[in-house]
Design an enzyme around this catalytic site. Structure first.
Site, short mmCIF file in Angstrom:
data_model
loop_
_atom_site.label_atom_id
_atom_site.label_comp_id
_atom_site.label_asym_id
_atom_site.label_seq_id
_atom_site.Cartn_x
_atom_site.Cartn_y
_atom_site.Cartn_z
N CYS A 65 0.94 -1.14 0.05
CA CYS A 65 0.21 0.28 -0.02
C CYS A 65 1.05 1.08 -0.23
O CYS A 65 1.85 0.93 -0.37
CB CYS A 65 -0.83 0.31 1.15
SG CYS A 65 -0.30 0.11 2.41
N THR A 67 2.13 3.32 2.66
CA THR A 67 3.17 2.58 4.30
C THR A 67 3.61 1.63 4.11
O THR A 67 4.56 0.66 4.83
CB THR A 67 2.51 3.68 4.65
OG1 THR A 67 1.21 2.63 5.39
CG2 THR A 67 2.45 4.75 4.54
#
Ligand code: RB5
Length: 149
Positions: A65, A67
């Site tokens: 994703c 982070t």
């Protein structure tokens, strides 16, 4: 071995490269989306990959994703999942050796495409060491058994 791979829109650009790389290493891949750059919700993808690993349909998983953090938080809600966010190869290797992590998470907004593939290699090329680490992984499972229905 079969690897479940998933991303949200923020990890989408890295996902194809990761899949090609894993296939090139001789693994079978289950691509669990997302399949477009349209905005989507990372927990939906994390749950699919985590369930595939938890049920034994896939041996390990990889989630990307923005982070890596949201994916790991969501994946770790599925019984039997030990998802680790890594942005260095030492951690990616040791989370297999010591934690028997079964899902690697990283963020496209954190790591570049070159490092992403090195993280994948460090994770997939390393086996759990067992021994004293098995006791600790069993203690994680005990927490899960006592706190999850
Ligand atoms: C999406 O904007 C972003 O929040 C998501 O990809 C992830 O980084 C969450 O942890």
């Amino acid at each position: 071995m079969k690897i479940a791979v998933g991303s949200d829109h923020a990890g989408f650009s890295l996902k194809d490269g990761v899949i090609k790389h894993i296939e090139g290493k001789g693994y079978e891949v289950l691509d669990m989306g997302t399949y477009t750059t349209d905005s989507c919700h990372y927990p939906d993808i994390a749950e699919k990959v985590a369930k595939a690993v938890s049920k034994g349909e896939c041996d390990l998983g990889i989630l990307v994703c923005g982070t890596g953090i949201g994916m790991s938080l969501a994946a770790n809600k599925v019984r039997g999942i030990r998802a680790a966010v890594c942005s260095d190869t030492f951690s990616a290797r040791y989370t297999r050796l010591h934690n028997d992590a079964n899902i690697l998470c990283f963020g496209e907004r954190v790591v570049g495409p070159g490092l992403a593939l090195e993280l994948v290699d460090a994770f997939l090329d390393t086996d759990f060491e067992g021994g004293r680490h098995q006791i600790r992984v069993d203690l994680i499972k005990k927490i899960e058994d006592e706190n999850f229905k």
